[in-house]
Enzyme design. Sequence first.
Site, PDB file in Angstrom:
ATOM      1  CD  GLU A 137      -2.682  -1.333   2.469  1.00 39.47           C
ATOM      2  OE1 GLU A 137      -3.682  -0.611   2.602  1.00 39.47           O
ATOM      3  OE2 GLU A 137      -2.314  -2.156   3.332  1.00 39.47           O
ATOM      4  CB  SER A 169      -5.677  -0.658   0.347  1.00 35.11           C
ATOM      5  OG  SER A 169      -5.454   0.405   1.235  1.00 35.11           O
ATOM      6  CE1 TYR A 228      -7.131   4.519  -0.647  1.00 31.82           C
ATOM      7  CE2 TYR A 228      -6.988   2.182  -1.119  1.00 31.82           C
ATOM      8  CZ  TYR A 228      -7.160   3.216  -0.225  1.00 31.82           C
ATOM      9  OH  TYR A 228      -7.367   2.942   1.087  1.00 31.82           O
ATOM     10  NE  ARG A 279     -13.228   2.038   5.865  1.00 32.40           N
ATOM     11  CZ  ARG A 279     -12.093   1.730   5.239  1.00 32.40           C
ATOM     12  NH1 ARG A 279     -11.205   2.649   4.951  1.00 32.40           N
ATOM     13  NH2 ARG A 279     -11.829   0.466   4.915  1.00 32.40           N
ATOM     14  CG  ASP A 302     -14.651  -1.238   6.520  1.00 28.88           C
ATOM     15  OD1 ASP A 302     -14.876  -0.065   6.880  1.00 28.88           O
ATOM     16  OD2 ASP A 302     -13.667  -1.561   5.834  1.00 28.88           O
ATOM     17  CD  GLU A 345     -11.094  -5.163   6.529  1.00 28.41           C
ATOM     18  OE1 GLU A 345     -10.863  -6.381   6.357  1.00 28.41           O
ATOM     19  OE2 GLU A 345     -10.540  -4.274   5.868  1.00 28.41           O
ATOM     20  CG  ASN A 350      -9.902  -0.796   7.490  1.00 24.90           C
ATOM     21  OD1 ASN A 350      -9.138  -1.433   6.783  1.00 24.90           O
ATOM     22  ND2 ASN A 350     -11.217  -1.016   7.495  1.00 24.90           N
ATOM     23  N   GLY A 379      -7.568   5.076   4.813  1.00 26.19           N
ATOM     24  CA  GLY A 379      -7.109   6.006   3.792  1.00 26.19           C
ATOM     25  C   GLY A 379      -7.512   7.443   4.095  1.00 26.19           C
TER      26      GLY A 379
END
Length: 353
Positions: free
Chosen positions: A16, A180, A249, A288, A290, A304, A306, A310
């Site tokens: 990443e 990602s 991205y 974040r 999810d 998950e 994070n 991002g």
Amino acid sequence: MAKLRIAVLFGGRSGEHEVSIRSAASVIRALDRGRYAVTPVAINKQGRWLGPADSVKLLPAEAQAELSTETAVTVSREPEATSGVDVVIPILHGTFGEDGTVQGLLELADVAYVGAGVLGSACGMDKDVMKRLFRERGLPTVEHIAVLRRDVEQRPNWIREQTEAHFRYPVFVKPANLGSSVGVSRADDAEGLRRALEEAALYDRKLVIERGVEGREIEVAVLGNDSPEASVAGEIIPTAGFYDYEAKYVNDSAKLAIPAELSEAQAAEVRRLAVAGFQAVECRGLARVDFFLESETGRFLLNEVNTMPGFTSISMYPKLWQASGVPYAELLDRLIALALEAHAEKKATRFEK
């Protein structure tokens, strides 16, 4: 009042690397130069720490323009990289950055840093361990099995048998310690499973095979240390298959619905679960979280956490807080304040008798 000296750490050895550069560029452009003296510190793909002059060269031109010698603090190569720094913002995604390794270095250097500590970062990075912690707290999560790269190499038929004994196709195969959507594939049959395992094994020694879930992809941003808050929920609406690296991205093809179209009860429940998931992995600062909203059962399933999501201009985390009344620059201010708060609390702890 003297400016706080901020080092933005980015790049790294993981898959990443490019995402990290984009996130760091957005952060650098948004940091208030009236409050902060900002210095970029890059780690190249080979793991070498770069000084500010070489670090700037990795950034896009618009981010380079935001930096000047007047705002740079003295930062040299690791382990002196935190010399003269008040707070480090480690915008590192994935292995060797989001997994507790850099956090451990910053702890040893006794410098404040944004985001989860060593334990939270490690737990949030390992999708297998993370899901076990969710289950230990009684939180609903997607069923999975974990296998090793050597299993892929030495006993692929055993993996297929285990997968088909636990799940129906489709399944998703992921590197356990990456983000990602790098190395993530959907497998619709045994041959697809073989290919997906080989792809994921390029990126990690431990792999996760998850039950495929039909439903909506819901995300919530969490902010805080001991008393975390949840943002409004957002929804990812993929235009091709699933929300993969390209959609996140590169081509910005997925649609984002912020806030997500949920009932009042659903919105409250998913925000509650987001905070619970954040706390289950001992997170702090930001994350974040999810979810899948499963079509068949109507349940929210934790997918998950994070721990360093991002931060690009099209990233979900800052967009969720923007919709919750916290604009990007203010969000960075709050994250820096949380880093200083966590560091001050550590200072109150005695480490010797």
